[in-house]
Each structure stands twice: as structure tokens, then as C-alpha cells.
Write a protein that holds these residues in place. Structure first.
Motif, PDB file in Angstrom:
ATOM      1  N   LEU A   1       0.888  -1.163   0.000  1.00  0.00           N
ATOM      2  CA  LEU A   1       0.000   0.000   0.000  1.00  0.00           C
ATOM      3  C   LEU A   1       0.923   1.208   0.000  1.00  0.00           C
ATOM      4  O   LEU A   1       1.721   1.384   0.920  1.00  0.00           O
ATOM      5  CB  LEU A   1      -0.888  -0.014   1.245  1.00  0.00           C
ATOM      6  CG  LEU A   1      -1.895   1.122   1.379  1.00  0.00           C
ATOM      7  CD1 LEU A   1      -2.968   1.021   0.285  1.00  0.00           C
ATOM      8  CD2 LEU A   1      -2.547   1.097   2.760  1.00  0.00           C
ATOM      9  N   VAL A   2       0.830   2.021  -1.057  1.00  0.00           N
ATOM     10  CA  VAL A   2       1.761   3.122  -1.262  1.00  0.00           C
ATOM     11  C   VAL A   2       0.996   4.431  -1.384  1.00  0.00           C
ATOM     12  O   VAL A   2      -0.018   4.501  -2.093  1.00  0.00           O
ATOM     13  CB  VAL A   2       2.611   2.890  -2.540  1.00  0.00           C
ATOM     14  CG1 VAL A   2       3.536   4.071  -2.805  1.00  0.00           C
ATOM     15  CG2 VAL A   2       3.404   1.592  -2.428  1.00  0.00           C
ATOM     16  N   ALA A   3       1.489   5.462  -0.707  1.00  0.00           N
ATOM     17  CA  ALA A   3       0.880   6.791  -0.780  1.00  0.00           C
ATOM     18  C   ALA A   3       1.887   7.785  -1.334  1.00  0.00           C
ATOM     19  O   ALA A   3       3.097   7.598  -1.217  1.00  0.00           O
ATOM     20  CB  ALA A   3       0.430   7.246   0.607  1.00  0.00           C
ATOM     21  N   GLY A   4       1.356   8.835  -1.900  1.00  0.00           N
ATOM     22  CA  GLY A   4       2.185   9.958  -2.307  1.00  0.00           C
ATOM     23  C   GLY A   4       2.384  10.886  -1.119  1.00  0.00           C
ATOM     24  O   GLY A   4       2.314  10.461   0.039  1.00  0.00           O
ATOM     25  N   PRO A   5       2.585  12.168  -1.384  1.00  0.00           N
ATOM     26  CA  PRO A   5       2.869  13.112  -0.300  1.00  0.00           C
ATOM     27  C   PRO A   5       1.646  13.507   0.526  1.00  0.00           C
ATOM     28  O   PRO A   5       1.780  14.103   1.581  1.00  0.00           O
ATOM     29  CB  PRO A   5       3.438  14.320  -1.043  1.00  0.00           C
ATOM     30  CG  PRO A   5       2.832  14.232  -2.403  1.00  0.00           C
ATOM     31  CD  PRO A   5       2.704  12.769  -2.701  1.00  0.00           C
ATOM     32  N   ASN A   6       0.464  13.171   0.027  1.00  0.00           N
ATOM     33  CA  ASN A   6      -0.762  13.510   0.750  1.00  0.00           C
ATOM     34  C   ASN A   6      -1.833  12.467   0.436  1.00  0.00           C
ATOM     35  O   ASN A   6      -1.556  11.477  -0.235  1.00  0.00           O
ATOM     36  CB  ASN A   6      -1.226  14.933   0.411  1.00  0.00           C
ATOM     37  CG  ASN A   6      -1.475  15.102  -1.077  1.00  0.00           C
ATOM     38  OD1 ASN A   6      -2.002  14.220  -1.748  1.00  0.00           O
ATOM     39  ND2 ASN A   6      -1.091  16.245  -1.621  1.00  0.00           N
ATOM     40  N   ARG A   7      -3.042  12.675   0.876  1.00  0.00           N
ATOM     41  CA  ARG A   7      -4.106  11.685   0.691  1.00  0.00           C
ATOM     42  C   ARG A   7      -4.755  11.719  -0.689  1.00  0.00           C
ATOM     43  O   ARG A   7      -5.740  11.015  -0.929  1.00  0.00           O
ATOM     44  CB  ARG A   7      -5.140  11.847   1.793  1.00  0.00           C
ATOM     45  CG  ARG A   7      -4.625  11.281   3.106  1.00  0.00           C
ATOM     46  CD  ARG A   7      -5.647  11.318   4.227  1.00  0.00           C
ATOM     47  NE  ARG A   7      -5.108  10.669   5.403  1.00  0.00           N
ATOM     48  CZ  ARG A   7      -4.194  11.215   6.205  1.00  0.00           C
ATOM     49  NH1 ARG A   7      -3.729  12.427   5.958  1.00  0.00           N
ATOM     50  NH2 ARG A   7      -3.744  10.535   7.257  1.00  0.00           N
ATOM     51  N   ASP A   8      -4.206  12.496  -1.604  1.00  0.00           N
ATOM     52  CA  ASP A   8      -4.703  12.505  -2.981  1.00  0.00           C
ATOM     53  C   ASP A   8      -4.087  11.391  -3.820  1.00  0.00           C
ATOM     54  O   ASP A   8      -4.518  11.168  -4.950  1.00  0.00           O
ATOM     55  CB  ASP A   8      -4.397  13.848  -3.658  1.00  0.00           C
ATOM     56  CG  ASP A   8      -5.162  14.997  -3.037  1.00  0.00           C
ATOM     57  OD1 ASP A   8      -6.247  14.758  -2.447  1.00  0.00           O
ATOM     58  OD2 ASP A   8      -4.691  16.144  -3.128  1.00  0.00           O
ATOM     59  N   TYR A   9      -3.077  10.719  -3.297  1.00  0.00           N
ATOM     60  CA  TYR A   9      -2.342   9.715  -4.063  1.00  0.00           C
ATOM     61  C   TYR A   9      -2.245   8.433  -3.252  1.00  0.00           C
ATOM     62  O   TYR A   9      -1.701   8.435  -2.147  1.00  0.00           O
ATOM     63  CB  TYR A   9      -0.932  10.216  -4.401  1.00  0.00           C
ATOM     64  CG  TYR A   9      -0.975  11.497  -5.199  1.00  0.00           C
ATOM     65  CD1 TYR A   9      -1.105  11.466  -6.580  1.00  0.00           C
ATOM     66  CD2 TYR A   9      -0.928  12.728  -4.554  1.00  0.00           C
ATOM     67  CE1 TYR A   9      -1.187  12.642  -7.310  1.00  0.00           C
ATOM     68  CE2 TYR A   9      -0.999  13.902  -5.274  1.00  0.00           C
ATOM     69  CZ  TYR A   9      -1.130  13.857  -6.654  1.00  0.00           C
ATOM     70  OH  TYR A   9      -1.214  15.018  -7.369  1.00  0.00           O
TER      71      TYR A   9
END
Length: 178
Positions: free
Chosen positions: A126-134
Motif C-alpha cells: 500500500l503506497v501513498a504519495g505526499p498527501n491523501r490525494d495519491y
């Protein structure tokens, strides 16, 4: 052929605080890059302009000569019947045993790449970007066990990601082999 991440990374980097991590989340520790390298299949993602319309999406990671990670993101537009590919580079932000990197597909602009959950056998992430948009759910195989996928979706919900907005990515028989 347009690039998968193209100029959207510029606006993403400028608008998202670059290499951040979503508030209240933590990257995995005990991360082993050698085990993470190789091909991953995108099972689900939050919508964003640089992958819009793409299915059959894979991310392939390999070592670079400079110690960083070569990133090849590749997706297929089923409607246009065309592949789209982008090459980037990634580097650890801090400790190499922490699943937190910065990735760039365009010049000096970097975005956060945060591994929030990782299977002990490195079979899903489970990978996220810099915020909850990614957010991405990744698997080593084109299909993921439904119970595992549901558990990752639930974990993402616990971390306040908008899981009702996740897009299921077509993989498997509908994807061309080349």
C-alpha cells in the motif's frame, strides 16, 4: 506518445509539498530495497491526471548506477489501444531501511513515495504519495486475493484515504503482452 507522468508531476510537486507523507501515517520500517525491486502490478489507485485512462499499469524498479532506483511506469489505454510509459528515478529520503523515497519523472521536481503497508514476503504493498490525494494498491501478480485487497482498502480507510474513490485497474487477459 504522451508521458505517463509528464508535466503533471510539476504541478503535483508544486501543489503537494513535494516529498511529504500524509499526516498521521508512517512508512514501513525494516524495508529491504533488494526485495522490493522488480515488477509490481497496480490493482487500484486514486484518480490523478498522469494515469487517467490507463489500465494494465505496472511499475518496475531496478537499481541505478548512482545508487538510486530506476522507475519505469507503464500503462495501456484500452480505448486508444496504446501504451504509455514514463521513466523516473527515486532516492531514499532518510534511512534506507524505511520505505520512504522521493521520486521524480520530470527534472528537479520530486514527489513523495511512501510505502505504508508491505507484505512480509513482498507480494503486496500500500503506497501513498505526499498527501491523501495519491494512493496505490500494488501486487506482484496481476490479480490480488480479494481478502487481501479488502484488508488493504480497510487499512487505507483507517488512515483516512478516500477509498470510495479508488479506481480498480484492469489487469490480466485484457492487457496486451507487449
Amino acid at each position: 506518445m504522451k508521458t505517463l507522468l509528464g508535466s503533471s508531476v510539476v504541478s503535483m510537486a508544486l501543489l503537494t509539498g513535494c516529498t511529504g507523507i500524509p499526516d498521521g501515517t508512517q512508512p514501513v520500517t525494516g524495508f529491504e530495497l533488494d526485495r522490493y525491486l522488480g515488477q509490481w502490478f497496480e490493482i487500484a489507485r486514486l484518480d490523478h491526471s498522469f494515469e487517467r485512462g490507463l489500465d494494465c499499469v505496472t511499475a518496475t524498479y531496478s537499481l541505478r548506477d548512482d545508487g538510486g532506483v530506476r522507475v519505469i511506469n507503464r500503462g495501456y489505454n484500452l480505448e486508444e489501444q496504446a501504451w504509455d510509459e514514463a521513466e523516473g528515478r527515486a532516492y531514499f529520503i532518510d534511512d534506507e531501511s524505511v520505505g520512504r523515497l522521493k521520486v521524480s519523472f520530470f527534472g528537479p521536481f520530486y514527489g513523495g513515495y511512501n510505502v505504508l503497508e508491505l507484505d512480509e514476503e513482498y507480494q503486496w504493498a500500500l503506497v501513498a504519495g505526499p498527501n491523501r490525494d495519491y494512493l496505490w494498491i500494488l501486487s506482484r501478480t496481476a490479480e490480488m486475493d480479494s481478502a487481501t485487497e479488502e484488508r488493504l482498502r480497510q487499512r487505507a480507510a483507517e488512515l483516512d484515504f478516500p477509498i470510495d474513490e479508488l479506481i480498480d485497474v484492469t489487469q490480466g487477459d485484457e492487457c496486451p503482452t507487449s
